[in-house]
Enzyme design. Structure first.
Site, PDB file in Angstrom:
ATOM      1  N   ASP A  10      44.105  47.229  28.757  1.00 42.12           N
ATOM      2  CA  ASP A  10      43.030  46.758  27.874  1.00 42.12           C
ATOM      3  C   ASP A  10      41.731  47.405  28.368  1.00 42.12           C
ATOM      4  O   ASP A  10      41.759  48.294  29.234  1.00 42.12           O
ATOM      5  CB  ASP A  10      42.976  45.222  27.832  1.00 42.12           C
ATOM      6  CG  ASP A  10      42.510  44.594  29.145  1.00 42.12           C
ATOM      7  OD1 ASP A  10      42.320  45.340  30.140  1.00 42.12           O
ATOM      8  OD2 ASP A  10      42.328  43.363  29.180  1.00 42.12           O
ATOM      9  N   CYS A  67      45.222  45.447  33.361  1.00 45.16           N
ATOM     10  CA  CYS A  67      44.146  44.675  32.729  1.00 45.16           C
ATOM     11  C   CYS A  67      43.159  44.322  33.831  1.00 45.16           C
ATOM     12  O   CYS A  67      43.163  44.970  34.880  1.00 45.16           O
ATOM     13  CB  CYS A  67      44.685  43.451  31.983  1.00 45.16           C
ATOM     14  SG  CYS A  67      45.515  42.210  32.985  1.00 45.16           S
ATOM     15  N   THR A  69      42.909  41.691  35.859  1.00 44.43           N
ATOM     16  CA  THR A  69      43.574  41.183  37.069  1.00 44.43           C
ATOM     17  C   THR A  69      45.037  41.601  37.163  1.00 44.43           C
ATOM     18  O   THR A  69      45.652  41.430  38.216  1.00 44.43           O
ATOM     19  CB  THR A  69      43.560  39.644  37.046  1.00 44.43           C
ATOM     20  OG1 THR A  69      44.217  39.224  35.830  1.00 44.43           O
ATOM     21  CG2 THR A  69      42.148  39.083  37.090  1.00 44.43           C
ATOM     22  N   HIS A 100      63.664  43.501  45.629  1.00 39.66           N
ATOM     23  CA  HIS A 100      64.241  42.175  45.403  1.00 39.66           C
ATOM     24  C   HIS A 100      64.325  41.796  43.927  1.00 39.66           C
ATOM     25  O   HIS A 100      65.243  41.081  43.531  1.00 39.66           O
ATOM     26  CB  HIS A 100      63.418  41.095  46.129  1.00 39.66           C
ATOM     27  CG  HIS A 100      63.567  41.147  47.621  1.00 39.66           C
ATOM     28  ND1 HIS A 100      63.215  40.095  48.444  1.00 39.66           N
ATOM     29  CD2 HIS A 100      64.016  42.122  48.441  1.00 39.66           C
ATOM     30  CE1 HIS A 100      63.452  40.418  49.706  1.00 39.66           C
ATOM     31  NE2 HIS A 100      63.936  41.660  49.728  1.00 39.66           N
ATOM     32  N   HIS A 135      70.388  40.105  45.723  1.00 38.63           N
ATOM     33  CA  HIS A 135      69.244  40.174  44.804  1.00 38.63           C
ATOM     34  C   HIS A 135      69.712  40.403  43.364  1.00 38.63           C
ATOM     35  O   HIS A 135      69.094  39.919  42.421  1.00 38.63           O
ATOM     36  CB  HIS A 135      68.276  41.260  45.256  1.00 38.63           C
ATOM     37  CG  HIS A 135      67.804  41.068  46.663  1.00 38.63           C
ATOM     38  ND1 HIS A 135      67.032  39.992  47.038  1.00 38.63           N
ATOM     39  CD2 HIS A 135      68.054  41.767  47.795  1.00 38.63           C
ATOM     40  CE1 HIS A 135      66.789  40.058  48.329  1.00 38.63           C
ATOM     41  NE2 HIS A 135      67.408  41.121  48.820  1.00 38.63           N
ATOM     42  N   ARG A 138      70.624  37.146  41.842  1.00 30.09           N
ATOM     43  CA  ARG A 138      69.449  36.353  41.458  1.00 30.09           C
ATOM     44  C   ARG A 138      68.804  36.902  40.174  1.00 30.09           C
ATOM     45  O   ARG A 138      68.354  36.130  39.319  1.00 30.09           O
ATOM     46  CB  ARG A 138      68.443  36.344  42.622  1.00 30.09           C
ATOM     47  CG  ARG A 138      69.002  35.569  43.799  1.00 30.09           C
ATOM     48  CD  ARG A 138      68.283  35.826  45.095  1.00 30.09           C
ATOM     49  NE  ARG A 138      68.981  35.167  46.199  1.00 30.09           N
ATOM     50  CZ  ARG A 138      68.775  35.436  47.479  1.00 30.09           C
ATOM     51  NH1 ARG A 138      67.908  36.366  47.833  1.00 30.09           N
ATOM     52  NH2 ARG A 138      69.442  34.795  48.417  1.00 30.09           N
TER      53      ARG A 138
END
Ligand code: RB5
Length: 153
Positions: A10, A67, A69, A100, A135, A138
């Site tokens: 953005d 963006c 953050t 992971h 991993h 998961r």
């Protein structure tokens, strides 16, 4: 042939995105710049979708979103099936997001990172492989949740 990496931002991530487009070329990738193309205010979910759709469909394997953050981009991108977008704030989170979580989109903060930091984080993420094993189990559990099947195991 250079690997294609879709990238978008953005307005708050625009300057860093421009830097990272250049950096991806330096690293030998073919960045696909999906905008935004200026500092004018835009809505980050629109740009998250441009990259996330390509990953979700399997057309591209990895993508980059920027963006202010990195948070809004990660929240929006993760609404798309098969997307595992990870906000990376340093090289360790970038490494672990690959090892992971098998993340397929990295999100970065244009207002929180210096250009050098962002480059180092992106490089680490691109160079690191998924470890598989426990991993993978998961990550599969996350896919089950996404498929609306709840947890099978
Ligand atoms: C835009 O002002 C800002 O909210 C956006 O770039 C992002 O930081 C959202 O998470």
């Amino acid at each position: 042939m250079a690997k294609k990496i879709p990238i978008a931002s953005d307005h708050a991530g625009y300057e860093l995105k421009e830097e990272l487009v250049r950096y991806l070329k330096e690293l030998g990738y073919e960045p696909e710049d999906l905008g935004t193309h200026g500092a004018e205010s835009v809505d980050y979910p629109d740009y998250a979708g441009k990259v996330a759709r390509l990953i979700s469909s399997g057309e591209r394997k990895q993508g980059v979103l920027v963006c202010g953050t990195g948070i809004g981009m990660s929240i929006a991108a993760n609404k798309y099936p098969r997307v595992r977008a990870a906000l990376a704030t340093d090289e360790l989170t970038a490494t672990l997001a690959r090892e992971h979580n098998d993340s397929n989109i990295i999100t970065l903060g244009g207002r929180t990172l210096k250009v050098e930091q962002a480059r180092a984080i992106l490089k680490k993420w691109l160079e690191t492989d998924f470890l598989g094993g426990r991993h993978a189990r998961r990550v599969e559990q996350i896919s089950e949740i996404e498929a609306g099947e709840g947890r099978k195991s």
